[in-house]
Motif scaffolding. Structure first.
Motif, PDB file in Angstrom:
ATOM      1  N   ASN A 122     -11.138  -8.203   7.102  1.00  0.00           N
ATOM      2  CA  ASN A 122     -10.671  -7.677   5.819  1.00  0.00           C
ATOM      3  C   ASN A 122      -9.154  -7.488   5.779  1.00  0.00           C
ATOM      4  OD1 ASN A 122     -10.665  -5.581   7.669  1.00  0.00           O
ATOM      5  ND2 ASN A 122     -11.103  -4.017   6.126  1.00  0.00           N
ATOM      6  N   VAL A 123      -8.481  -7.726   6.902  1.00  0.00           N
ATOM      7  CA  VAL A 123      -7.029  -7.580   6.958  1.00  0.00           C
ATOM      8  C   VAL A 123      -6.317  -8.922   6.745  1.00  0.00           C
ATOM      9  CG1 VAL A 123      -5.087  -7.028   8.508  1.00  0.00           C
ATOM     10  CG2 VAL A 123      -7.087  -5.518   8.393  1.00  0.00           C
ATOM     11  N   VAL A 124      -6.985 -10.008   7.083  1.00  0.00           N
ATOM     12  CA  VAL A 124      -6.344 -11.331   7.047  1.00  0.00           C
ATOM     13  C   VAL A 124      -5.696 -11.605   5.697  1.00  0.00           C
ATOM     14  CG1 VAL A 124      -6.685 -13.810   7.274  1.00  0.00           C
ATOM     15  CG2 VAL A 124      -7.938 -12.238   8.761  1.00  0.00           C
ATOM     16  N   HIS A 125      -6.388 -11.303   4.611  1.00  0.00           N
ATOM     17  CA  HIS A 125      -5.867 -11.601   3.275  1.00  0.00           C
ATOM     18  C   HIS A 125      -5.277 -10.369   2.584  1.00  0.00           C
ATOM     19  CE1 HIS A 125      -7.612 -15.546   3.712  1.00  0.00           C
ATOM     20  NE2 HIS A 125      -8.805 -15.021   3.922  1.00  0.00           N
ATOM     21  N   ASP A 126      -5.160  -9.274   3.310  1.00  0.00           N
ATOM     22  CA  ASP A 126      -4.555  -8.060   2.759  1.00  0.00           C
ATOM     23  C   ASP A 126      -3.076  -8.067   3.125  1.00  0.00           C
ATOM     24  OD1 ASP A 126      -3.647  -5.532   2.121  1.00  0.00           O
ATOM     25  OD2 ASP A 126      -5.481  -4.524   2.733  1.00  0.00           O
ATOM     26  N   HIS A 127      -2.249  -8.457   2.182  1.00  0.00           N
ATOM     27  CA  HIS A 127      -0.839  -8.659   2.494  1.00  0.00           C
ATOM     28  C   HIS A 127      -0.049  -7.364   2.592  1.00  0.00           C
ATOM     29  CE1 HIS A 127      -2.174 -12.621   0.896  1.00  0.00           C
ATOM     30  NE2 HIS A 127      -1.602 -12.976   2.026  1.00  0.00           N
ATOM     31  N   GLU A 128      -0.715  -6.258   2.413  1.00  0.00           N
ATOM     32  CA  GLU A 128      -0.076  -4.976   2.680  1.00  0.00           C
ATOM     33  C   GLU A 128      -0.232  -4.596   4.152  1.00  0.00           C
ATOM     34  OE1 GLU A 128       1.659  -3.299   0.463  1.00  0.00           O
ATOM     35  OE2 GLU A 128       1.235  -4.802  -1.071  1.00  0.00           O
ATOM     36  N   LYS A 129      -1.202  -5.212   4.837  1.00  0.00           N
ATOM     37  CA  LYS A 129      -1.520  -4.819   6.213  1.00  0.00           C
ATOM     38  C   LYS A 129      -1.338  -5.934   7.246  1.00  0.00           C
ATOM     39  CE  LYS A 129      -5.037  -1.504   4.613  1.00  0.00           C
ATOM     40  NZ  LYS A 129      -6.481  -1.129   4.684  1.00  0.00           N
ATOM     41  N   ASN A 130      -1.343  -7.183   6.806  1.00  0.00           N
ATOM     42  CA  ASN A 130      -1.368  -8.257   7.807  1.00  0.00           C
ATOM     43  C   ASN A 130       0.003  -8.640   8.361  1.00  0.00           C
ATOM     44  OD1 ASN A 130      -0.186  -9.847   5.813  1.00  0.00           O
ATOM     45  ND2 ASN A 130      -2.050 -10.988   5.345  1.00  0.00           N
ATOM     46  N   GLY A 131       1.067  -8.066   7.845  1.00  0.00           N
ATOM     47  CA  GLY A 131       2.396  -8.342   8.406  1.00  0.00           C
ATOM     48  C   GLY A 131       2.915  -9.724   8.133  1.00  0.00           C
TER      49      GLY A 131
END
Length: 379
Positions: free
Chosen positions: A177-186
């Motif tokens: 769920n982080v891969v496409h979350d551009h607030e969390k994936n850096g």
């Protein structure tokens, strides 16, 4: 009484001419020089053997040769006149690059050729707009730009960049769920930088993206967004699908959900843009590679093909100078192969007119990246 000493003769008690101090000194020098030549030959032979056995030694030798023959900074031409292969990209200044196999240079040459074809200009050129810059992810640490082309294995490449940027220590540790979350994936997008910084990165970074057969990609997008419809993306089924059905369904009494025929008719409509505006960035899953990555305006370092990803992924990592840091995730056997039967199945029953209109829109993608025109669908 002794007679004259003839040349080449010597008398008892008298040192011969070749044993005089000067002569012996010269002969010792000659002997030392011979030993030095033999020693250097042995060292050179050993080095050549190691060079051909160890590709890292070979690459280092190539880099040293390049640095030794590089002109003085004052004599360098302006950057815009440098051949693309000599421009600094990725870690080129600190690590050597592999020699480019013919297939990759042929792909880039094909793009250059098609981009110069005036008859295809409307299908091959696009402005480097914010829409394009939003598709390009940045790894400043290793000087890499990756243009996202959805439905072509991009999730795995994003994981590679996430690890390289240091957000997670390994691909296995990245939550899905982080891969496409551009607030969390850096993963910063190129659009987040100033114009000057954008241009600097475009000129000097290693740049790549991946393509696949355009029609097979559309099938993948349709299946993923409208058939399987992930729960965290409900708008495809509940907002976008109804919009396409209202505009493009011929049989108004048909109550089934969106069909591939509706999708094809929408994509092939020359006036599709008004609906695209309503859908916003969600259209990235089916717009052309030209619209996503501007291959005629941006000089990419490598173009990978989904169909040959088993060979292309390792090469891209090596060419970018990061193969010692991260590996591309394991590719399931057969998953990248072109499936003609699947394509025929999905287009079965769709009118030739609609298929031809669809091809007309995606013709630039077919020609830029060397995919064969699907005559079996068009005729």
């Amino acid at each position: 009484m002794r007679g004259p000493v003839l040349p080449g003769h010597w008398l008892p008690g008298r040192a011969p001419e070749w044993m005089t101090p000067d002569t012996m000194h010269h002969q010792w020098l000659l002997l030392a020089a011979c030993f030095w030549v033999v020693f250097m030959f042995m060292v050179a032979s050993k080095f050549l053997t190691l060079t051909f056995k160890d590709p890292e030694v070979f690459s280092a030798e190539q880099e040293l040769l390049f640095l030794a023959t590089k002109p003085e900074l004052g004599n360098l031409p302006e950057e815009k006149h440098l051949p693309e292969e000599l421009k600094p990209t990725g870690d080129m200044l600190s690590a050597s690059r592999p020699a480019q196999p013919l297939v990759y240079s042929e792909r880039l040459e094909l793009i250059r050729s098609v981009c110069q074809d005036d008859s295809l200009k409307n299908l091959s050129h696009t402005a480097v707009s914010k829409f394009v810059l939003d598709r390009i992810f940045v790894c400043d640490k290793h000087k890499i730009l990756f243009c996202q082309t959805p439905k072509v294995g991009n999730t795995q490449w994003k994981k590679v960049l996430i690890v390289l940027n240091g957000a997670f220590p390994s691909i296995e540790e990245i939550p899905e769920n982080v891969v496409h979350d551009h607030e969390k994936n850096g993963l910063p997008r190129l659009s987040s930088f100033s114009d000057a910084e954008v241009q600097r990165r475009l000129k000097t970074y290693f740049k790549f993206f991946i393509v696949r057969d355009p029609f097979e990609r559309l099938i993948s997008a349709f299946k993923d967004k409208f058939v399987h419809n992930p729960r965290f993306e409900p708008w495809y089924r509940h907002e976008i699908a109804p919009g396409i059905i209202r505009k493009y369904r011929r049989n108004r009494t048909e109550t089934r959900g969106i069909q591939f025929e509706d999708f094809v008719r929408y994509l092939g409509d020359p006036n599709h843009r008004w609906l695209d505006l309503q859908f916003g960035d969600h259209i990235i899953h089916w717009v052309t590679y030209v619209e996503l990555c501007a291959p005629c305006e941006i000089k990419y370092s490598v173009i990978g093909h989904h169909e040959t990803l088993e060979e292309d992924a390792p090469y891209i990592l090596q060419a970018a100078g990061i193969d010692h840091l991260v590996s591309y995730p394991t590719i399931p056997p057969g998953i990248t192969m072109y499936n003609k039967s699947k394509v025929e199945h999905y287009f079965l029953g769709i009118s030739k007119r609609d298929i031809r209109r669809l091809y007309a829109r995606f013709e630039g993608d077919f020609k830029l990246f060397g995919y064969q025109k699907p005559e079996f669908l068009l005729n």
